[in-house]
Design a protein around this motif. Sequence first.
Motif, PDB file in Angstrom:
ATOM      1  N   ALA A  76       0.822  -1.214   0.000  1.00 49.95           N
ATOM      2  CA  ALA A  76       0.000   0.000   0.000  1.00 49.95           C
ATOM      3  C   ALA A  76       0.857   1.266   0.000  1.00 49.95           C
ATOM      4  O   ALA A  76       0.558   2.228  -0.714  1.00 49.95           O
ATOM      5  CB  ALA A  76      -0.929  -0.004   1.202  1.00 49.95           C
ATOM      6  N   CYS A  77       1.936   1.277   0.792  1.00 49.22           N
ATOM      7  CA  CYS A  77       2.765   2.483   0.853  1.00 49.22           C
ATOM      8  C   CYS A  77       3.386   2.789  -0.503  1.00 49.22           C
ATOM      9  O   CYS A  77       3.513   3.962  -0.889  1.00 49.22           O
ATOM     10  CB  CYS A  77       3.842   2.345   1.917  1.00 49.22           C
ATOM     11  SG  CYS A  77       4.973   0.952   1.679  1.00 49.22           S
ATOM     12  N   ASP A  78       3.774   1.753  -1.242  1.00 49.46           N
ATOM     13  CA  ASP A  78       4.351   1.972  -2.570  1.00 49.46           C
ATOM     14  C   ASP A  78       3.298   2.397  -3.591  1.00 49.46           C
ATOM     15  O   ASP A  78       3.606   3.107  -4.553  1.00 49.46           O
ATOM     16  CB  ASP A  78       5.058   0.706  -3.053  1.00 49.46           C
ATOM     17  CG  ASP A  78       6.450   0.552  -2.455  1.00 49.46           C
ATOM     18  OD1 ASP A  78       7.036   1.576  -2.058  1.00 49.46           O
ATOM     19  OD2 ASP A  78       6.959  -0.580  -2.400  1.00 49.46           O
ATOM     20  N   ILE A  79       2.062   1.970  -3.391  1.00 54.27           N
ATOM     21  CA  ILE A  79       0.973   2.455  -4.243  1.00 54.27           C
ATOM     22  C   ILE A  79       0.777   3.949  -4.031  1.00 54.27           C
ATOM     23  O   ILE A  79       0.620   4.724  -4.983  1.00 54.27           O
ATOM     24  CB  ILE A  79      -0.325   1.673  -3.953  1.00 54.27           C
ATOM     25  CG1 ILE A  79      -0.200   0.248  -4.506  1.00 54.27           C
ATOM     26  CG2 ILE A  79      -1.542   2.380  -4.563  1.00 54.27           C
ATOM     27  CD1 ILE A  79      -1.354  -0.657  -4.142  1.00 54.27           C
ATOM     28  N   PHE A  80       0.832   4.382  -2.776  1.00 49.66           N
ATOM     29  CA  PHE A  80       0.766   5.823  -2.494  1.00 49.66           C
ATOM     30  C   PHE A  80       1.975   6.535  -3.085  1.00 49.66           C
ATOM     31  O   PHE A  80       1.871   7.679  -3.535  1.00 49.66           O
ATOM     32  CB  PHE A  80       0.674   6.069  -0.989  1.00 49.66           C
ATOM     33  CG  PHE A  80      -0.711   6.005  -0.445  1.00 49.66           C
ATOM     34  CD1 PHE A  80      -1.562   7.094  -0.556  1.00 49.66           C
ATOM     35  CD2 PHE A  80      -1.181   4.854   0.160  1.00 49.66           C
ATOM     36  CE1 PHE A  80      -2.854   7.045  -0.054  1.00 49.66           C
ATOM     37  CE2 PHE A  80      -2.472   4.788   0.661  1.00 49.66           C
ATOM     38  CZ  PHE A  80      -3.313   5.880   0.559  1.00 49.66           C
ATOM     39  N   ALA A 137      -4.599   1.356   0.981  1.00 48.12           N
ATOM     40  CA  ALA A 137      -4.854   2.084  -0.268  1.00 48.12           C
ATOM     41  C   ALA A 137      -6.292   1.886  -0.715  1.00 48.12           C
ATOM     42  O   ALA A 137      -6.788   0.746  -0.785  1.00 48.12           O
ATOM     43  CB  ALA A 137      -3.897   1.609  -1.358  1.00 48.12           C
ATOM     44  N   ASP A 138      -6.967   2.987  -1.022  1.00 46.67           N
ATOM     45  CA  ASP A 138      -8.332   2.934  -1.553  1.00 46.67           C
ATOM     46  C   ASP A 138      -8.353   2.815  -3.070  1.00 46.67           C
ATOM     47  O   ASP A 138      -9.314   2.310  -3.648  1.00 46.67           O
ATOM     48  CB  ASP A 138      -9.112   4.193  -1.151  1.00 46.67           C
ATOM     49  CG  ASP A 138      -9.354   4.256   0.343  1.00 46.67           C
ATOM     50  OD1 ASP A 138      -9.815   3.250   0.908  1.00 46.67           O
ATOM     51  OD2 ASP A 138      -9.079   5.309   0.948  1.00 46.67           O
ATOM     52  N   ASP A 139      -7.318   3.332  -3.723  1.00 47.10           N
ATOM     53  CA  ASP A 139      -7.247   3.292  -5.178  1.00 47.10           C
ATOM     54  C   ASP A 139      -5.783   3.294  -5.583  1.00 47.10           C
ATOM     55  O   ASP A 139      -4.896   3.127  -4.749  1.00 47.10           O
ATOM     56  CB  ASP A 139      -8.015   4.467  -5.798  1.00 47.10           C
ATOM     57  CG  ASP A 139      -7.514   5.822  -5.298  1.00 47.10           C
ATOM     58  OD1 ASP A 139      -6.435   5.872  -4.668  1.00 47.10           O
ATOM     59  OD2 ASP A 139      -8.186   6.835  -5.531  1.00 47.10           O
ATOM     60  N   GLY A 140      -5.534   3.469  -6.882  1.00 47.81           N
ATOM     61  CA  GLY A 140      -4.157   3.456  -7.368  1.00 47.81           C
ATOM     62  C   GLY A 140      -3.678   2.082  -7.776  1.00 47.81           C
ATOM     63  O   GLY A 140      -2.499   1.885  -8.067  1.00 47.81           O
ATOM     64  N   PHE A 141      -4.586   1.123  -7.822  1.00 49.18           N
ATOM     65  CA  PHE A 141      -4.262  -0.251  -8.208  1.00 49.18           C
ATOM     66  C   PHE A 141      -5.399  -0.804  -9.065  1.00 49.18           C
ATOM     67  O   PHE A 141      -6.512  -0.274  -9.082  1.00 49.18           O
ATOM     68  CB  PHE A 141      -4.070  -1.127  -6.964  1.00 49.18           C
ATOM     69  CG  PHE A 141      -5.251  -1.101  -6.009  1.00 49.18           C
ATOM     70  CD1 PHE A 141      -6.340  -1.947  -6.182  1.00 49.18           C
ATOM     71  CD2 PHE A 141      -5.288  -0.195  -4.959  1.00 49.18           C
ATOM     72  CE1 PHE A 141      -7.427  -1.906  -5.324  1.00 49.18           C
ATOM     73  CE2 PHE A 141      -6.373  -0.141  -4.097  1.00 49.18           C
ATOM     74  CZ  PHE A 141      -7.446  -1.002  -4.273  1.00 49.18           C
ATOM     75  N   ASP A 142      -5.111  -1.884  -9.767  1.00 44.34           N
ATOM     76  CA  ASP A 142      -6.142  -2.587 -10.536  1.00 44.34           C
ATOM     77  C   ASP A 142      -6.785  -3.690  -9.706  1.00 44.34           C
ATOM     78  O   ASP A 142      -8.001  -3.854  -9.705  1.00 44.34           O
ATOM     79  CB  ASP A 142      -5.533  -3.160 -11.814  1.00 44.34           C
ATOM     80  CG  ASP A 142      -5.007  -2.065 -12.727  1.00 44.34           C
ATOM     81  OD1 ASP A 142      -5.829  -1.383 -13.365  1.00 44.34           O
ATOM     82  OD2 ASP A 142      -3.777  -1.881 -12.793  1.00 44.34           O
ATOM     83  N   LEU A 143      -5.951  -4.432  -8.986  1.00 50.03           N
ATOM     84  CA  LEU A 143      -6.407  -5.447  -8.043  1.00 50.03           C
ATOM     85  C   LEU A 143      -5.583  -5.314  -6.767  1.00 50.03           C
ATOM     86  O   LEU A 143      -4.419  -4.913  -6.818  1.00 50.03           O
ATOM     87  CB  LEU A 143      -6.223  -6.863  -8.609  1.00 50.03           C
ATOM     88  CG  LEU A 143      -6.935  -7.223  -9.911  1.00 50.03           C
ATOM     89  CD1 LEU A 143      -6.465  -8.592 -10.403  1.00 50.03           C
ATOM     90  CD2 LEU A 143      -8.452  -7.230  -9.723  1.00 50.03           C
TER      91      LEU A 143
END
Length: 367
Positions: free
Chosen positions: A95-99, A147-153
């Motif tokens: 999650a932190c890397d998605i942010f 993370a709420d978004d920023g990813f596909d799955l």
Amino acid sequence: MRYVKLPKENTYEFLERLKDWGTLYAPVKISEKFYDFREIENVRDVEFHYNRTIMPPKKFFFLPREKMFEFNLSKVEYKEAIEDVEPFVVFGVHACDIFGLKIMDTIYLDELPDKYYKVRREKGIIIGISCVPDEYCFCNLRETDFADDGFDLFFHELPDGWLVRVATPTGHRIVDKNLLLFEEVTSQDVCNFRDFENKKQQMFRYHEDWADLRYLLELETEHPMWDEQSELCLGCGNCNTTCPTCRCFDVQDIPNIDGVTGARVRRWDSCQLVRHGMVTGGHNFRPTKKSRFMNRYMCKNSYVEKLGLSYCVGCGRCSYFCPAEISFVRNLRTILGLEESSCPPRISEEIPKRGFAHGSSVGGGEQ
């Protein structure tokens, strides 16, 4: 948001099928202690339980070294290398890397998008995975632990598989194409998901408020921590190289031996290197190691207005991979008055240790 369950026994089959969507990258163990995102040939090499990779996933979108275009001076023409980008999948992103990628987006996909970054974001598929913190993690303090978004799955670990959050049309297509591998989410799965997240929160080392940190950093420029810790710093730039949100780069034109053709290349740069602040005429805006050390702390803790976050996502890489064993968190907590330091008290000891008990007074002058 759509939720499905991937049973544990179907995990490797799903990973194999991800290769239909592009080159698959995922965390692998590369030594006794270290992990990194690498291209996956054998899906059984994928590491699902890791704390952090050496290089953040930004390396797939903002390349460490990238040829921007080739040029020919005699023909007065150039050819962009951007056409060579192929689809790819990055599996196992925390999650932190998605942010971190969302922060990079605010820089490279703003009103003047960087086309080299943009095409890779468009070609890349992001699949997140749940994790548990170690002593270096502080993403909970940065509000980047979920993370709420920023990813596909996004894959959340269950005792018998994965609860999968589907966030984008691409994510829906991936699930629909492999629907036989998935199941419906049960009430027990929801309980397990909640238990995992609750236990994760309890595992974080620090639980405190850092809301005023960026202001205290500005007020405490005379704090002795800066001298003490910058003296330890090797100025190697490891903290920048491993950071998910460092975005500085340098551009060079590299001629071929014929003196007519060549290529323009950009590569990551580090604010900890002495040449970073050098400008034409020989002036250096940050001539001392201390000034460069302070700049990084100010930068990482400044405010990303579009996201309401700091530029630090709390991954712990800069501390974990620092050859001088400088702790970013400990230094920040020293500024907050939460760690012991050699700084003498300047105002009444009756004031709690959380405020201006160490360093400069509110007025900024000596008492």
